[in-house]
Design a protein around this motif. Structure first.
Motif, PDB file in Angstrom:
ATOM      1  N   VAL A  47      10.226   5.966  -1.270  1.00 37.54           N
ATOM      2  CA  VAL A  47       9.002   6.392  -1.868  1.00 37.54           C
ATOM      3  C   VAL A  47       7.761   5.711  -1.510  1.00 37.54           C
ATOM      4  CG1 VAL A  47      10.078   7.038  -4.052  1.00 37.54           C
ATOM      5  CG2 VAL A  47       9.387   4.678  -3.785  1.00 37.54           C
ATOM      6  N   ALA A  48       7.834   4.802  -0.617  1.00 40.75           N
ATOM      7  CA  ALA A  48       6.556   3.833  -0.242  1.00 40.75           C
ATOM      8  C   ALA A  48       6.928   3.305   1.269  1.00 40.75           C
ATOM      9  CB  ALA A  48       6.285   2.811  -1.058  1.00 40.75           C
ATOM     10  N   GLY A  49       6.227   2.946   2.051  1.00 40.02           N
ATOM     11  CA  GLY A  49       6.360   2.352   3.367  1.00 40.02           C
ATOM     12  C   GLY A  49       6.972   1.047   3.267  1.00 40.02           C
ATOM     13  N   MET A  50       6.726   0.265   2.043  1.00 44.54           N
ATOM     14  CA  MET A  50       7.269  -0.972   2.006  1.00 44.54           C
ATOM     15  C   MET A  50       8.562  -1.065   1.509  1.00 44.54           C
ATOM     16  SD  MET A  50       7.342  -1.438  -1.405  1.00 44.54           S
ATOM     17  CE  MET A  50       7.011  -3.151  -1.996  1.00 44.54           C
ATOM     18  N   GLN A  51       8.978  -0.104   1.026  1.00 38.92           N
ATOM     19  CA  GLN A  51      10.360   0.005   0.050  1.00 38.92           C
ATOM     20  C   GLN A  51      11.374  -0.679   1.142  1.00 38.92           C
ATOM     21  OE1 GLN A  51      11.419   3.411  -1.754  1.00 38.92           O
ATOM     22  NE2 GLN A  51      13.398   2.665  -2.460  1.00 38.92           N
ATOM     23  N   HIS A  94       3.541  10.472   5.796  1.00 39.93           N
ATOM     24  CA  HIS A  94       3.777   9.573   6.719  1.00 39.93           C
ATOM     25  C   HIS A  94       2.896   8.445   6.577  1.00 39.93           C
ATOM     26  CE1 HIS A  94       5.222  13.435   8.757  1.00 39.93           C
ATOM     27  NE2 HIS A  94       5.999  12.430   9.369  1.00 39.93           N
ATOM     28  N   MET A  95       3.605   7.295   6.412  1.00 33.55           N
ATOM     29  CA  MET A  95       2.926   6.303   5.948  1.00 33.55           C
ATOM     30  C   MET A  95       2.762   5.160   7.106  1.00 33.55           C
ATOM     31  SD  MET A  95       1.239   5.364   3.335  1.00 33.55           S
ATOM     32  CE  MET A  95       1.096   4.559   1.739  1.00 33.55           C
ATOM     33  N   LEU A  96       1.604   4.775   7.896  1.00 37.28           N
ATOM     34  CA  LEU A  96       1.605   3.887   8.687  1.00 37.28           C
ATOM     35  C   LEU A  96       1.615   2.680   8.202  1.00 37.28           C
ATOM     36  CD1 LEU A  96      -0.812   6.010  11.134  1.00 37.28           C
ATOM     37  CD2 LEU A  96       1.331   4.803  11.997  1.00 37.28           C
ATOM     38  N   PHE A 169      -4.087  -2.815  -8.509  1.00 39.02           N
ATOM     39  CA  PHE A 169      -2.969  -3.505  -8.479  1.00 39.02           C
ATOM     40  C   PHE A 169      -1.701  -2.846  -8.221  1.00 39.02           C
ATOM     41  CE2 PHE A 169       0.593  -6.144  -9.993  1.00 39.02           C
ATOM     42  CZ  PHE A 169       0.088  -7.528 -10.010  1.00 39.02           C
ATOM     43  N   TRP A 170      -1.283  -2.673  -7.054  1.00 36.59           N
ATOM     44  CA  TRP A 170      -0.214  -1.854  -6.608  1.00 36.59           C
ATOM     45  C   TRP A 170       1.208  -2.404  -6.758  1.00 36.59           C
ATOM     46  CZ3 TRP A 170       3.926  -0.894  -3.675  1.00 36.59           C
ATOM     47  CH2 TRP A 170       4.409   0.424  -3.353  1.00 36.59           C
ATOM     48  N   SER A 171       2.184  -1.701  -7.200  1.00 34.43           N
ATOM     49  CA  SER A 171       3.280  -1.778  -7.495  1.00 34.43           C
ATOM     50  C   SER A 171       4.309  -0.694  -7.170  1.00 34.43           C
ATOM     51  CB  SER A 171       3.715  -2.478  -8.935  1.00 34.43           C
ATOM     52  OG  SER A 171       3.807  -1.513  -9.975  1.00 34.43           O
ATOM     53  N   TRP A 212      -6.413   3.991   3.332  1.00 35.35           N
ATOM     54  CA  TRP A 212      -5.896   2.649   3.634  1.00 35.35           C
ATOM     55  C   TRP A 212      -5.656   1.824   2.349  1.00 35.35           C
ATOM     56  CZ3 TRP A 212      -6.873   0.298   9.170  1.00 35.35           C
ATOM     57  CH2 TRP A 212      -5.747  -0.347   9.366  1.00 35.35           C
ATOM     58  N   ASN A 213      -4.296   1.297   1.894  1.00 38.18           N
ATOM     59  CA  ASN A 213      -4.191   0.666   1.138  1.00 38.18           C
ATOM     60  C   ASN A 213      -3.624  -1.034   1.828  1.00 38.18           C
ATOM     61  OD1 ASN A 213      -3.921  -0.569  -1.252  1.00 38.18           O
ATOM     62  ND2 ASN A 213      -2.267   0.895  -1.848  1.00 38.18           N
ATOM     63  N   LEU A 214      -4.556  -1.892   1.516  1.00 40.10           N
ATOM     64  CA  LEU A 214      -4.016  -3.312   1.814  1.00 40.10           C
ATOM     65  C   LEU A 214      -3.658  -4.098   0.465  1.00 40.10           C
ATOM     66  CD1 LEU A 214      -7.226  -4.317   4.022  1.00 40.10           C
ATOM     67  CD2 LEU A 214      -5.329  -2.641   4.504  1.00 40.10           C
ATOM     68  N   VAL A 215      -2.503  -4.083   0.385  1.00 42.60           N
ATOM     69  CA  VAL A 215      -1.787  -4.717  -0.791  1.00 42.60           C
ATOM     70  C   VAL A 215      -1.440  -6.296  -0.492  1.00 42.60           C
ATOM     71  CG1 VAL A 215       0.129  -4.792  -2.290  1.00 42.60           C
ATOM     72  CG2 VAL A 215      -0.623  -2.500  -1.235  1.00 42.60           C
ATOM     73  N   PHE A 216      -1.911  -7.203  -1.238  1.00 41.01           N
ATOM     74  CA  PHE A 216      -1.658  -8.440  -1.220  1.00 41.01           C
ATOM     75  C   PHE A 216      -0.528  -9.120  -2.087  1.00 41.01           C
ATOM     76  CE2 PHE A 216      -6.436  -7.684  -0.838  1.00 41.01           C
ATOM     77  CZ  PHE A 216      -6.310  -7.756   0.721  1.00 41.01           C
ATOM     78  N   VAL A 235       1.255  -9.467   3.323  1.00 43.29           N
ATOM     79  CA  VAL A 235       0.401  -8.323   3.224  1.00 43.29           C
ATOM     80  C   VAL A 235       1.178  -7.137   3.596  1.00 43.29           C
ATOM     81  CG1 VAL A 235      -1.834  -7.301   4.449  1.00 43.29           C
ATOM     82  CG2 VAL A 235      -1.714  -9.649   3.914  1.00 43.29           C
ATOM     83  N   ASP A 236       0.958  -6.123   2.574  1.00 50.03           N
ATOM     84  CA  ASP A 236       1.559  -4.672   3.080  1.00 50.03           C
ATOM     85  C   ASP A 236       0.663  -3.687   2.920  1.00 50.03           C
ATOM     86  OD1 ASP A 236       2.920  -2.449   2.152  1.00 50.03           O
ATOM     87  OD2 ASP A 236       2.929  -3.196   0.043  1.00 50.03           O
ATOM     88  N   THR A 237       0.597  -3.130   4.142  1.00 53.78           N
ATOM     89  CA  THR A 237      -0.491  -2.055   4.132  1.00 53.78           C
ATOM     90  C   THR A 237      -0.016  -0.836   4.578  1.00 53.78           C
ATOM     91  OG1 THR A 237      -1.325  -1.801   6.468  1.00 53.78           O
ATOM     92  CG2 THR A 237      -2.086  -3.824   5.600  1.00 53.78           C
ATOM     93  N   GLY A 238      -0.437   0.435   3.810  1.00 48.63           N
ATOM     94  CA  GLY A 238      -0.388   1.816   4.119  1.00 48.63           C
ATOM     95  C   GLY A 238      -1.503   2.543   4.489  1.00 48.63           C
ATOM     96  N   MET A 239      -1.188   3.354   5.573  1.00 42.80           N
ATOM     97  CA  MET A 239      -2.536   4.221   5.898  1.00 42.80           C
ATOM     98  C   MET A 239      -1.729   5.598   6.046  1.00 42.80           C
ATOM     99  SD  MET A 239      -4.325   4.446   9.553  1.00 42.80           S
ATOM    100  CE  MET A 239      -5.874   3.913   9.289  1.00 42.80           C
TER     101      MET A 239
END
Ligand code: SER
Length: 451
Positions: A47-51, A94-96, A169-171, A212-216, A235-239
């Motif tokens: 569901v997310a690039g960071m998963q 597609h998440m970069l 606040f991203w989760s 673009w989302n820059l998650v700290f 740092v977890d970013t998603g474009m």
């Protein structure tokens, strides 16, 4: 920023190549995206690039390098109802991403993002950013450091917008690494906006597009909803590729980018009397393109339409798309026809093997659509006959009967009714469902086993 880049029209695959090369050149290890299907079953799809990188962000597993970059296909249907109502929402994307696993922090993440947007030729004067305004009741501080870093790189104060928990606040929505984020928006001009004086990033209109989302990534969300600090700060970013492509190709919606353009053309050819730009037709086109592409990507990940789990997600998408065909005057199965142009639009984003397999997926899509065609036609006629009560609602039992007797899905019926402004009284659906189940148990003698 070079004049050449400013003038260039970038294809989606070129955007991907440039993004990954940019971060490779700055010490990031490129890793392959994970398969769309999550093997451990925590979610049905990624569901997310960071998963796939959660073990690294949690400090549980050492990453292959402290700086990573990749392209990840994602699929999430939690806000499926919004798809089609605007030009930016998709059920798959597609998440970069670029990651610092305990390496750089806000300063470098922000500087890198701005440098890449320069390379992409995105005008700095069109950029706005949001930061986290803090949530004292949860002990979460306002992100002054991010504000300071944006000031440092020359972002005017008026274009730095602090927003609350819901926006910044991203989760993942459940347990997992999370943290304050800073989102980068492109202002596409007043002409495409709602015109309200308070319109700014976070507004639901088309003017400001988050790219673009820059998650700290600094906290772990506990199962009870509380937060505790992670052992490392990352740092977890998603474009979102589709969105950034819309910006760089100078089009307003993701559906007009090179990814979807050939399928959009094909759909126009197929629609018997053309497609007007009315709201319901525009929504239908977007839903069809989105849902068909998602079914294609899921199919490439090995998911076929079915009753349960992942298969049911794909089945639902196909049925919703087929129903939207009616809005465009399409009465014959057509979804399979969109697969080849979708493949063409995605170019090298699909592997040669995937391009070959797409033919097979087109057949599966077509078969599923054909199997549903008769139910769809009769079900839609039945739904049309439903008249709401005086308060504009309808008993859920009607939808239950429609499903039990004709196989017409209740959620699809509810969607068609919603287009007429009618809402469903779901508790009555649940009751009918429970009664039906009790009767079936009696019929099979199952009640004696539980008595
Ligand atoms: N996790 C964030 C997102 O998916 C950034 O990658 O938006």
């Amino acid at each position: 920023m070079t004049t050449e880049n400013k003038r260039k029209i970038w294809t989606a695959p070129e955007i991907v190549e440039t993004y990954l090369a940019f971060f490779r050149e700055r010490g990031h290890l490129e890793i392959p995206g994970s398969p769309l299907v999550v093997p451990d079953g925590t979610t049905l799809f990624v569901v997310a690039g960071m998963q796939p990188l959660m073990p690294y962000l949690r400090g549980q597993v050492a990453p292959p390098a402290p700086r990573l970059t990749d392209l990840q296909r994602c699929l999430r249907t939690d806000d499926i109802d919004a798809v089609g109502t605007n030009g930016r929402k998709l059920t798959s994307f597609h998440m970069l991403g670029n990651w610092s696993i305990g390496d750089y922090t806000r300063r470098e993440a922000i500087a890198l993002a701005l440098d890449l947007l320069d390379c992409f030729g995105v005008e700095r004067s069109s950029l706005w950013v949001t930061t986290f305004a803090g949530e004292p009741s949860l002990g979460l501080a306002r992100d002054e450091v991010a504000v300071e870093e944006w000031r440092r790189v020359g972002m005017p104060e008026s274009r730095i917008v602090p927003l609350e928990m819901d926006d910044n606040f991203w989760s993942t929505g459940g347990p997992g690494p999370c943290g304050p984020d800073s989102e980068i928006f492109v202002d596409r001009g007043e002409a495409v906006g709602c015109g309200k004086p308070e319109c700014r990033p976070g507004c639901s209109c088309e003017r400001f597009l988050e790219i673009w989302n820059l998650v700290f990534s600094e906290f772990e969300q506990r199962p009870d909803g509380g937060y505790e600090p992670l052992p490392i700060r990352s740092v977890d970013t998603g474009m979102g590729l589709e969105r950034v492509a819309a910006v760089m190709q100078g089009v307003l919606s993701v559906y007009e980018t090179d990814l979807f353009a050939p399928a959009l053309r094909r759909l126009r050819e197929l629609a018997p009397s053309g497609i007007s730009d009315g709201a319901s037709e525009t929504r239908a086109v977007r839903m069809i393109l989105d849902h068909t592409r998602t079914a294609l990507l899921a199919g490439l990940a090995g998911v076929t339409p079915g009753r349960d789990g992942r298969g049911s997600v794909v089945r639902r998408l196909i049925r919703r798309a087929a129903r939207q065909g009616y809005v465009l005057g399409l009465r014959q199965p057509f979804l399979g026809e969109l697969v080849a142009p979708l493949v063409a639009g995605h170019g090298t984003l699909l592997t040669p093997r995937e391009r070959e397999r797409a033919l097979e997926i087109a057949r599966t899509l077509g078969d599923e659509e054909r199997r549903f065609a008769r139910v769809l036609a009769t079900g839609l006629r039945e739904v049309e006959r439903i008249r709401p009560d005086d308060d504009g609602t309808v008993a859920g039992e009607r939808l239950f009967v429609l499903h039990a007797e004709r196989g017409f899905p209740a959620d699809l019926a509810a969607e068609v009714l919603a287009e007429r402004g009618i809402t469903v009284r779901w508790p009555e659906y649940e009751r009918a469902f429970a009664e039906h189940r009790a009767i079936s148990r009696v019929g099979t003698g199952a009640q004696s086993q539980t008595a």
